[in-house]
Design an enzyme around this catalytic site. Structure first.
Site, PDB file in Angstrom:
ATOM      1  N   ARG A  88      57.573   6.324  69.699  1.00 57.31           N
ATOM      2  CA  ARG A  88      57.469   5.092  69.566  1.00 57.31           C
ATOM      3  C   ARG A  88      56.258   4.614  70.425  1.00 57.31           C
ATOM      4  O   ARG A  88      56.006   3.164  70.160  1.00 57.31           O
ATOM      5  CB  ARG A  88      58.647   4.047  69.530  1.00 57.31           C
ATOM      6  CG  ARG A  88      59.224   3.678  68.224  1.00 57.31           C
ATOM      7  CD  ARG A  88      60.755   2.911  68.557  1.00 57.31           C
ATOM      8  NE  ARG A  88      61.193   2.221  67.370  1.00 57.31           N
ATOM      9  CZ  ARG A  88      62.213   2.535  66.769  1.00 57.31           C
ATOM     10  NH1 ARG A  88      62.665   3.820  66.692  1.00 57.31           N
ATOM     11  NH2 ARG A  88      62.471   1.688  65.516  1.00 57.31           N
ATOM     12  N   ARG A 171      61.204  -7.255  66.581  1.00 58.90           N
ATOM     13  CA  ARG A 171      60.964  -5.676  66.296  1.00 58.90           C
ATOM     14  C   ARG A 171      59.599  -5.355  65.737  1.00 58.90           C
ATOM     15  O   ARG A 171      58.928  -4.518  66.026  1.00 58.90           O
ATOM     16  CB  ARG A 171      62.166  -5.099  65.509  1.00 58.90           C
ATOM     17  CG  ARG A 171      63.359  -5.266  66.290  1.00 58.90           C
ATOM     18  CD  ARG A 171      64.503  -4.796  65.384  1.00 58.90           C
ATOM     19  NE  ARG A 171      64.564  -3.395  64.990  1.00 58.90           N
ATOM     20  CZ  ARG A 171      65.253  -2.933  64.052  1.00 58.90           C
ATOM     21  NH1 ARG A 171      66.145  -3.658  63.270  1.00 58.90           N
ATOM     22  NH2 ARG A 171      65.235  -1.611  63.772  1.00 58.90           N
TER      23      ARG A 171
END
Ligand code: ADP
Ligand code: AMP
Length: 213
Positions: A88, A171
């Site tokens: 990520r 997010r």
């Protein structure tokens, strides 16, 4: 086959990763699931991860990378795996590339499931996760046979705390700042494949399997 799933939170990475894992007989490795399992078991790792997850932030790279390198070294991963939610960040991608290089290996494909931000909030508020086995559903797009009950294990379904709209917005910001640069990273590595994640679940899977062969 060694596969990475890329895409925003809620793009459908987990949904497709599970289907890929079942079709090709390889393990589905989700760092989010690993953190949630640790949280449930009350481990130190789970307690540390929770602080970040609750705020919609990423768990620090040093807690994440070794975990994945260890997991892909397990015997069930010898014929490949599908990584969901990892890497990520660029440092995580570099850690993975280096760990594989040491074994003369490399990833085969990075599948980017593309969905615009405006669709994501709707997807996340309708997502339901099973407390028992971790299966995921959607109240509208992928409903269970009986409302609130997991088809796979009969467990109770819940809205994840981090799927509430305020946290989803955070997010998404984190995704654009820290994870989106991986699209460039894997394009340069020559292994990026983009799939239109706004199509229905079976059509997305059909496109992916056409590519994987
Ligand atoms: P991710 O793993 O990328 O966070 P999920 O696979 O959990 O995303 O999908 C997020 C939500 O959207 C889930 O509720 C899932 O059932 C639903 N979903 C997944 N793919 C699609 C799709 N192609 N169309 C509509 N809803 C989808
Ligand atoms: P997911 O289930 O993939 O949506 O992940 C849920 C949460 O777990 C994320 O919002 C992060 O806080 C954390 N997480 C999962 N995977 C990673 C990762 N590779 N690096 C950092 N944090 C992660």
């Amino acid at each position: 086959m060694k596969i990475i799933m890329l895409g925003a939170p809620g793009a459908g990475k987990g949904t497709q990763a599970k289907k890929i894992a079942a079709k090709y007989g390889i393990p589905h490795i989700s760092t989010g699931d690993i953190f949630r399992a640790n949280l449930k078991q009350g481990t130190e790792l789970g307690k540390k991860a929770k602080v970040y997850m609750d705020q919609g932030l990423l768990v620090p790279d040093e807690l994440t990378c070794d975990l994945v390198v260890d997991r892909i070294s397990q015997p069930d991963a010898v014929n490949g795996y599908v990584l969901d939610g990892f890497p990520r960040t660029i440092p995580q991608a570099e850690c993975l590339t280096n760990a594989l290089k040491e074994r003369n290996e490399s990833m085969d494909i990075a599948i980017d499931v593309t969905v615009p931000d405006e669709n994501i909030i709707n997807r996340m508020s309708g997502r339901r996760a099973c407390l028992g086995c971790g299966a995921t559903y959607h109240i509208e797009f992928n409903p269970t046979k009986t409302e609130g009950v997991c088809d796979a294990c009969g467990g109770e379904l819940v809205l994840r705390d981090d799927d509430k709209p305020e946290t989803v917005k955070k997010r998404l910001d984190v995704y654009h700042a820290q994870t989106q640069p991986l699209i460039d990273y894997y394009t340069k590595a020559g292994i990026l494949y983009s799939v239109d994640g706004t199509q229905d679940i079976d059509k997305v899977f059909e496109d992916i399997t056409k590519k994987l062969g």
